[in-house]
Design a protein around this motif. Structure first.
Motif, PDB file in Angstrom:
ATOM      1  N   HIS A   1       0.818  -1.208   0.000  1.00  0.00           N
ATOM      2  CA  HIS A   1       0.000   0.000   0.000  1.00  0.00           C
ATOM      3  C   HIS A   1       0.859   1.269   0.000  1.00  0.00           C
ATOM      4  N   PHE A   2       2.076   1.139   0.533  1.00  0.00           N
ATOM      5  CA  PHE A   2       2.923   2.319   0.725  1.00  0.00           C
ATOM      6  C   PHE A   2       3.956   2.504  -0.390  1.00  0.00           C
TER       7      PHE A   2
ATOM      8  N   THR B   1       4.269   6.084  -1.439  1.00  0.00           N
ATOM      9  CA  THR B   1       4.108   7.062  -0.350  1.00  0.00           C
ATOM     10  C   THR B   1       5.423   7.756  -0.015  1.00  0.00           C
TER      11      THR B   1
ATOM     12  N   PHE C   1       4.704  10.831   5.729  1.00  0.00           N
ATOM     13  CA  PHE C   1       3.781   9.931   6.429  1.00  0.00           C
ATOM     14  C   PHE C   1       4.201   9.785   7.897  1.00  0.00           C
TER      15      PHE C   1
ATOM     16  N   LEU D   1       3.365  13.004   9.811  1.00  0.00           N
ATOM     17  CA  LEU D   1       1.928  13.192  10.020  1.00  0.00           C
ATOM     18  C   LEU D   1       1.357  12.169  10.999  1.00  0.00           C
ATOM     19  N   LEU D   2       1.848  10.936  10.927  1.00  0.00           N
ATOM     20  CA  LEU D   2       1.340   9.910  11.847  1.00  0.00           C
ATOM     21  C   LEU D   2       1.728  10.262  13.293  1.00  0.00           C
TER      22      LEU D   2
ATOM     23  N   GLN E   1      -0.403  13.082  14.441  1.00  0.00           N
ATOM     24  CA  GLN E   1      -1.770  12.659  14.713  1.00  0.00           C
ATOM     25  C   GLN E   1      -1.857  11.896  16.039  1.00  0.00           C
TER      26      GLN E   1
ATOM     27  N   GLY F   1      -2.322  16.955   8.620  1.00  0.00           N
ATOM     28  CA  GLY F   1      -2.532  16.147   7.415  1.00  0.00           C
ATOM     29  C   GLY F   1      -3.975  16.152   6.940  1.00  0.00           C
ATOM     30  N   GLY F   2      -4.232  15.285   5.970  1.00  0.00           N
ATOM     31  CA  GLY F   2      -5.576  15.185   5.404  1.00  0.00           C
ATOM     32  C   GLY F   2      -6.499  14.388   6.315  1.00  0.00           C
TER      33      GLY F   2
ATOM     34  N   SER G   1      -7.262  10.596   2.861  1.00  0.00           N
ATOM     35  CA  SER G   1      -5.898  10.038   2.780  1.00  0.00           C
ATOM     36  C   SER G   1      -5.887   8.561   2.403  1.00  0.00           C
ATOM     37  N   HIS G   2      -6.971   7.856   2.697  1.00  0.00           N
ATOM     38  CA  HIS G   2      -6.962   6.414   2.443  1.00  0.00           C
ATOM     39  C   HIS G   2      -7.853   5.999   1.267  1.00  0.00           C
TER      40      HIS G   2
ATOM     41  N   PHE H   1      -7.176   3.094  -1.703  1.00  0.00           N
ATOM     42  CA  PHE H   1      -6.192   2.079  -1.319  1.00  0.00           C
ATOM     43  C   PHE H   1      -6.814   0.707  -1.047  1.00  0.00           C
TER      44      PHE H   1
ATOM     45  N   TYR I   1      -6.130  -3.628   8.160  1.00  0.00           N
ATOM     46  CA  TYR I   1      -6.213  -2.816   9.381  1.00  0.00           C
ATOM     47  C   TYR I   1      -5.701  -3.619  10.574  1.00  0.00           C
TER      48      TYR I   1
HETATM   49  C1  HEM Z   1      -5.819   3.487  12.801  1.00  0.00           C
HETATM   50  C2  HEM Z   1      -5.057   3.247  11.802  1.00  0.00           C
HETATM   51  C3  HEM Z   1      -4.454   4.294  10.916  1.00  0.00           C
HETATM   52  C4  HEM Z   1      -4.084   5.582  11.155  1.00  0.00           C
HETATM   53  C5  HEM Z   1      -4.205   6.363  12.460  1.00  0.00           C
HETATM   54  C6  HEM Z   1      -3.542   6.113   9.940  1.00  0.00           C
HETATM   55  C7  HEM Z   1      -3.046   7.384   9.807  1.00  0.00           C
HETATM   56  C8  HEM Z   1      -2.552   7.903   8.634  1.00  0.00           C
HETATM   57  C9  HEM Z   1      -2.060   9.249   8.467  1.00  0.00           C
HETATM   58  C10 HEM Z   1      -1.969  10.295   9.553  1.00  0.00           C
HETATM   59  C11 HEM Z   1      -1.686   9.388   7.171  1.00  0.00           C
HETATM   60  C12 HEM Z   1      -1.128  10.651   6.495  1.00  0.00           C
HETATM   61  C13 HEM Z   1      -2.265  11.491   5.961  1.00  0.00           C
HETATM   62  C14 HEM Z   1      -1.831  12.458   4.874  1.00  0.00           C
HETATM   63  O1  HEM Z   1      -1.097  12.053   3.961  1.00  0.00           O
HETATM   64  O2  HEM Z   1      -2.265  13.629   4.911  1.00  0.00           O
HETATM   65  C15 HEM Z   1      -1.926   8.121   6.532  1.00  0.00           C
HETATM   66  C16 HEM Z   1      -1.629   7.839   5.231  1.00  0.00           C
HETATM   67  C17 HEM Z   1      -1.609   6.579   4.706  1.00  0.00           C
HETATM   68  N1  HEM Z   1      -2.113   5.435   5.280  1.00  0.00           N
HETATM   69 FE1  HEM Z   1      -2.908   5.306   7.106  1.00  0.00          FE
HETATM   70  N2  HEM Z   1      -3.599   5.138   8.970  1.00  0.00           N
HETATM   71  C18 HEM Z   1      -4.125   4.023   9.534  1.00  0.00           C
HETATM   72  C19 HEM Z   1      -4.346   2.807   8.938  1.00  0.00           C
HETATM   73  C20 HEM Z   1      -3.858   2.460   7.712  1.00  0.00           C
HETATM   74  C21 HEM Z   1      -3.861   1.133   7.166  1.00  0.00           C
HETATM   75  C22 HEM Z   1      -4.463  -0.096   7.842  1.00  0.00           C
HETATM   76  C23 HEM Z   1      -3.244   1.207   5.953  1.00  0.00           C
HETATM   77  C24 HEM Z   1      -2.955   0.105   4.965  1.00  0.00           C
HETATM   78  C25 HEM Z   1      -2.521  -1.040   5.319  1.00  0.00           C
HETATM   79  C26 HEM Z   1      -2.869   2.595   5.753  1.00  0.00           C
HETATM   80  C27 HEM Z   1      -2.242   3.076   4.646  1.00  0.00           C
HETATM   81  C28 HEM Z   1      -1.914   4.379   4.427  1.00  0.00           C
HETATM   82  C29 HEM Z   1      -1.229   4.869   3.253  1.00  0.00           C
HETATM   83  C30 HEM Z   1      -0.795   4.011   2.064  1.00  0.00           C
HETATM   84  C31 HEM Z   1      -1.038   6.236   3.420  1.00  0.00           C
HETATM   85  C32 HEM Z   1      -0.279   7.200   2.496  1.00  0.00           C
HETATM   86  C33 HEM Z   1      -1.157   7.716   1.453  1.00  0.00           C
HETATM   87  C34 HEM Z   1      -0.334   8.548   0.482  1.00  0.00           C
HETATM   88  O3  HEM Z   1       0.752   8.095   0.090  1.00  0.00           O
HETATM   89  O4  HEM Z   1      -0.775   9.627   0.135  1.00  0.00           O
HETATM   90  N3  HEM Z   1      -3.250   3.319   6.839  1.00  0.00           N
HETATM   91  N4  HEM Z   1      -2.446   7.241   7.432  1.00  0.00           N
END
Ligand code: HEM
Length: 137
Positions: free
Chosen positions: A53-54, A57, A62, A65-66, A69, A82-83, A88-89, A92, A99
Motif C-alpha cells: 500500500h505504501f 508514499t 507519512f 503526520l502519523l 496525529q 494532514g488530510g 488520505s486512504h 487504497f 487494518y
Molecule cells: C488506525 C489506523 C491508521 C491511522 C491512524 C492512519 C493514519 C494515517 C495518516 C496520519 C496518514 C497521512 C495522511 C496524509 O497524507 O495527509 C496516513 C496515510 C496513509 N495510510 Fe494510514 N492510517 C491508519 C491505517 C492504515 C492502514 C491499515 C493502511 C494500509 C494497510 C494505511 C495506509 C496508508 C497509506 C498508504 C497512506 C499514504 C497515502 C499517500 O501516500 O498519500 N493506513 N495514514
C-alpha cells in the motif's frame, strides 16, 4: 463538618485529575511517540500483508503526520496538519485484514517499548473508530 468533607473531596478530586498522566504522557511524550512511529514504520516495511500500500508514499511525510496525529489524539501539544482519514486512504482498498495487520504491528511495538497494557488499550480504543474512514471505499 459536612462542608469540610465536601470541600476536601472536591479538592482531592481536582488534584487527582490534575496529576493523572494523559495518554500522551503514558506513551512517553514526543520521544515515546517518535519511537513508536519509527518502529511501526519498520514493521510495516517488513510486512508483506500491507507494505504494498505504501509503494508510492512519501515515507518521511507519512512518518511526520502519523506522529503528529498520535500526539494530538492522545492529548499532546500538537496540531495534526494532514488530510482527513477518509481522503488520505481513499482508493487504497484497505480491508479489515489490512487494518488488523497494522494494529498487530502497533501492539508488538508498544509491547516491546514496555507501554502499559492500559495505555495500549486506550490508544487502540481511539484508533478503532477510524476504521470506518480508512477502510475500502
Ligand atoms: C488506525 C489506523 C491508521 C491511522 C491512524 C492512519 C493514519 C494515517 C495518516 C496520519 C496518514 C497521512 C495522511 C496524509 O497524507 O495527509 C496516513 C496515510 C496513509 N495510510 Fe494510514 N492510517 C491508519 C491505517 C492504515 C492502514 C491499515 C493502511 C494500509 C494497510 C494505511 C495506509 C496508508 C497509506 C498508504 C497512506 C499514504 C497515502 C499517500 O501516500 O498519500 N493506513 N495514514
Amino acid at each position: 463538618m459536612k462542608w469540610i468533607l465536601i470541600t476536601t473531596l472536591l479538592f482531592l478530586s481536582a488534584c487527582s485529575q490534575h496529576t493523572r498522566p494523559s495518554l500522551y504522557q503514558q506513551l512517553g511524550g514526543d520521544a515515546g511517540i517518535s519511537l513508536i512511529t519509527d518502529a511501526l514504520l519498520n514493521e510495516i516495511a517488513n510486512d508483506e500483508r500491507i507494505v504494498h500500500h505504501f509503494a508510492d508514499t512519501d515515507i518521511e511525510r507519512f512518518r511526520r503526520l502519523l506522529a503528529e496525529q498520535l500526539c494530538q489524539l492522545t492529548g499532546g501539544p500538537c496540531i495534526y496538519s494532514g488530510g482527513t482519514m477518509q481522503d488520505s486512504h481513499k482508493g487504497f482498498n484497505i480491508t479489515l485484514a489490512n487494518y488488523d495487520a497494522l494494529v498487530e504491528n502497533l501492539i508488538k511495538v508498544m509491547q516491546r517499548q514496555n507501554i502499559s497494557i492500559s495505555a495500549q488499550n486506550q490508544l487502540l480504543a481511539l484508533l478503532a473508530p477510524m476504521y470506518k474512514d480508512i477502510s475500502y471505499r
